[in-house]
Design a protein around this motif. Structure first.
Motif, mmCIF file in Angstrom:
data_model
loop_
_atom_site.group_PDB
_atom_site.id
_atom_site.type_symbol
_atom_site.label_atom_id
_atom_site.label_comp_id
_atom_site.label_asym_id
_atom_site.label_seq_id
_atom_site.Cartn_x
_atom_site.Cartn_y
_atom_site.Cartn_z
ATOM 1 N N ARG A 56 -105.159 -95.249 -10.523
ATOM 2 C CA ARG A 56 -104.075 -94.312 -10.860
ATOM 3 C C ARG A 56 -102.927 -95.024 -11.552
ATOM 4 N N ALA A 57 -102.797 -96.322 -11.363
ATOM 5 C CA ALA A 57 -101.671 -97.071 -11.903
ATOM 6 C C ALA A 57 -102.008 -97.805 -13.198
ATOM 7 N N ALA A 58 -103.149 -97.497 -13.822
ATOM 8 C CA ALA A 58 -103.552 -98.196 -15.041
ATOM 9 C C ALA A 58 -102.611 -97.862 -16.181
ATOM 10 N N LYS A 59 -102.277 -98.894 -16.972
ATOM 11 C CA LYS A 59 -101.401 -98.717 -18.131
ATOM 12 C C LYS A 59 -102.195 -99.032 -19.394
ATOM 13 N N PRO A 60 -101.827 -98.438 -20.521
ATOM 14 C CA PRO A 60 -102.517 -98.770 -21.775
ATOM 15 C C PRO A 60 -102.334 -100.242 -22.129
ATOM 16 N N LEU A 61 -103.357 -100.797 -22.771
ATOM 17 C CA LEU A 61 -103.337 -102.206 -23.116
ATOM 18 C C LEU A 61 -102.850 -102.406 -24.545
ATOM 19 N N ASP A 62 -102.706 -103.657 -24.924
ATOM 20 C CA ASP A 62 -102.277 -104.042 -26.265
ATOM 21 C C ASP A 62 -103.248 -103.469 -27.306
ATOM 22 N N PRO A 63 -102.743 -102.872 -28.396
ATOM 23 C CA PRO A 63 -103.633 -102.239 -29.365
ATOM 24 C C PRO A 63 -104.414 -103.208 -30.251
ATOM 25 N N LYS A 64 -104.171 -104.527 -30.154
ATOM 26 C CA LYS A 64 -104.952 -105.485 -30.940
ATOM 27 C C LYS A 64 -106.410 -105.457 -30.475
ATOM 28 N N GLU A 65 -107.283 -105.903 -31.358
ATOM 29 C CA GLU A 65 -108.714 -105.968 -31.019
ATOM 30 C C GLU A 65 -108.897 -106.953 -29.859
ATOM 31 N N PRO A 66 -109.365 -106.480 -28.713
ATOM 32 C CA PRO A 66 -109.443 -107.360 -27.538
ATOM 33 C C PRO A 66 -110.712 -108.202 -27.523
ATOM 34 N N VAL A 67 -110.640 -109.272 -26.759
ATOM 35 C CA VAL A 67 -111.833 -110.043 -26.419
ATOM 36 C C VAL A 67 -112.296 -109.452 -25.093
ATOM 37 N N VAL A 68 -113.517 -108.934 -25.055
ATOM 38 C CA VAL A 68 -113.996 -108.217 -23.881
ATOM 39 C C VAL A 68 -115.118 -109.002 -23.209
ATOM 40 N N VAL A 69 -114.912 -109.287 -21.927
ATOM 41 C CA VAL A 69 -115.947 -109.908 -21.099
ATOM 42 C C VAL A 69 -116.402 -108.843 -20.107
ATOM 43 N N ALA A 70 -117.695 -108.537 -20.108
ATOM 44 C CA ALA A 70 -118.227 -107.498 -19.222
ATOM 45 C C ALA A 70 -119.212 -108.114 -18.228
ATOM 46 N N ILE A 71 -119.118 -107.670 -16.990
ATOM 47 C CA ILE A 71 -120.044 -108.092 -15.936
ATOM 48 C C ILE A 71 -120.723 -106.834 -15.424
ATOM 49 N N ASP A 72 -122.048 -106.762 -15.578
ATOM 50 C CA ASP A 72 -122.740 -105.551 -15.130
ATOM 51 C C ASP A 72 -123.086 -105.657 -13.649
ATOM 52 N N HIS A 76 -124.958 -109.955 -14.828
ATOM 53 C CA HIS A 76 -125.102 -110.490 -16.179
ATOM 54 C C HIS A 76 -123.765 -110.399 -16.905
ATOM 55 N N ILE A 77 -123.455 -111.417 -17.678
ATOM 56 C CA ILE A 77 -122.164 -111.494 -18.370
ATOM 57 C C ILE A 77 -122.397 -111.297 -19.861
ATOM 58 N N ALA A 78 -121.514 -110.506 -20.480
ATOM 59 C CA ALA A 78 -121.581 -110.283 -21.922
ATOM 60 C C ALA A 78 -120.209 -110.511 -22.521
ATOM 61 N N LEU A 79 -120.189 -111.135 -23.677
ATOM 62 C CA LEU A 79 -118.965 -111.317 -24.449
ATOM 63 C C LEU A 79 -119.081 -110.370 -25.634
ATOM 64 N N GLY A 109 -115.620 -105.094 -15.282
ATOM 65 C CA GLY A 109 -116.580 -105.320 -14.217
ATOM 66 C C GLY A 109 -117.113 -103.993 -13.705
ATOM 67 N N ASP A 110 -118.421 -103.880 -13.612
ATOM 68 C CA ASP A 110 -119.032 -102.669 -13.074
ATOM 69 C C ASP A 110 -118.545 -102.476 -11.634
ATOM 70 N N LYS A 111 -118.314 -101.230 -11.262
ATOM 71 C CA LYS A 111 -117.787 -100.992 -9.913
ATOM 72 C C LYS A 111 -118.795 -101.366 -8.834
ATOM 73 N N ASP A 112 -120.078 -101.478 -9.192
ATOM 74 C CA ASP A 112 -121.097 -101.878 -8.230
ATOM 75 C C ASP A 112 -121.408 -103.373 -8.301
ATOM 76 N N ALA A 113 -120.719 -104.100 -9.182
ATOM 77 C CA ALA A 113 -120.920 -105.553 -9.265
ATOM 78 C C ALA A 113 -120.258 -106.213 -8.059
ATOM 79 N N ALA A 114 -120.781 -107.369 -7.687
ATOM 80 C CA ALA A 114 -120.198 -108.113 -6.572
ATOM 81 C C ALA A 114 -118.804 -108.590 -6.977
ATOM 82 N N PHE A 115 -117.832 -108.325 -6.144
ATOM 83 C CA PHE A 115 -116.450 -108.686 -6.428
ATOM 84 C C PHE A 115 -116.318 -110.196 -6.648
ATOM 85 N N GLY A 116 -117.094 -110.953 -5.927
ATOM 86 C CA GLY A 116 -117.051 -112.415 -6.055
ATOM 87 C C GLY A 116 -117.464 -112.879 -7.444
ATOM 88 N N GLN A 117 -118.410 -112.187 -8.063
ATOM 89 C CA GLN A 117 -118.842 -112.571 -9.407
ATOM 90 C C GLN A 117 -117.722 -112.336 -10.422
#
Length: 149
Positions: A56-72, A76-79, A109-117
């Motif tokens: 509920r407290a999320a704020k919009p991020l910087d409009p520049k093209e971000p570097v996105v790291v995703a953890i499923d 598995h990690i994706a850049l 991070g996927d909501k079902d991913a391990a928080f530790g990862q």
């Protein structure tokens, strides 16, 4: 035909070559292309599909093209859209950032991913000088149920 206008080759005729360009078909084609690009642009967003948690407290991020790291959910990690190993992640992120280590890196991070990862990935980045990290959440305004007591 004495009163008929003469064509340039001497034959009678009422039509002359048109020296103007008709822009109506050009405008029609450009509008169709504009609509096609507007419809397909959101579909071009690439990356790994992760089911984001909500905040509920999320704020919009910087409009520049971000570097996105995703953890499923499987860890598995994706850049961006490219799968990377955890050992190579810091070097690849630094390569993308170049000299701008203050640029924001988004962690999805996927909501079902391990928080530790997710924390381990953030710790690897922070330990190596990439300290401007943002955790991306789903912006849906659904009611969040309070934790059981």
């Amino acid at each position: 035909m004495a009163g008929a206008p003469q064509h340039q080759n001497g034959r009678p005729g009422f039509f002359r070559p048109q020296a103007e360009i008709n822009v109506t078909p050009l405008v029609d084609v450009m509008l169709v292309l504009l609509i096609i690009f507007m419809v397909t642009a959101p579909l071009l967003a690439t990356g790994v599909k992760v089911d984001l948690p909500q905040s509920r407290a999320a704020k919009p991020l910087d409009p520049k093209e971000p570097v996105v790291v995703a953890i499923d959910r499987d860890g598995h990690i994706a850049l961006g859209a490219e799968q990377v190993e955890r050992a190579d992640l810091v070097a690849r992120v630094k390569l993308k950032l170049g000299d701008d280590l203050g640029h924001l890196v988004h962690i999805r991070g996927d909501k079902d991913a391990a928080f530790g990862q997710i924390v381990a990935v953030m710790d690897d980045l922070a330990h190596n000088g990439v300290t401007h990290l943002a955790i991306v959440t789903d912006n849906a305004r659904k009611p969040v149920e309070p934790a059981p007591k």
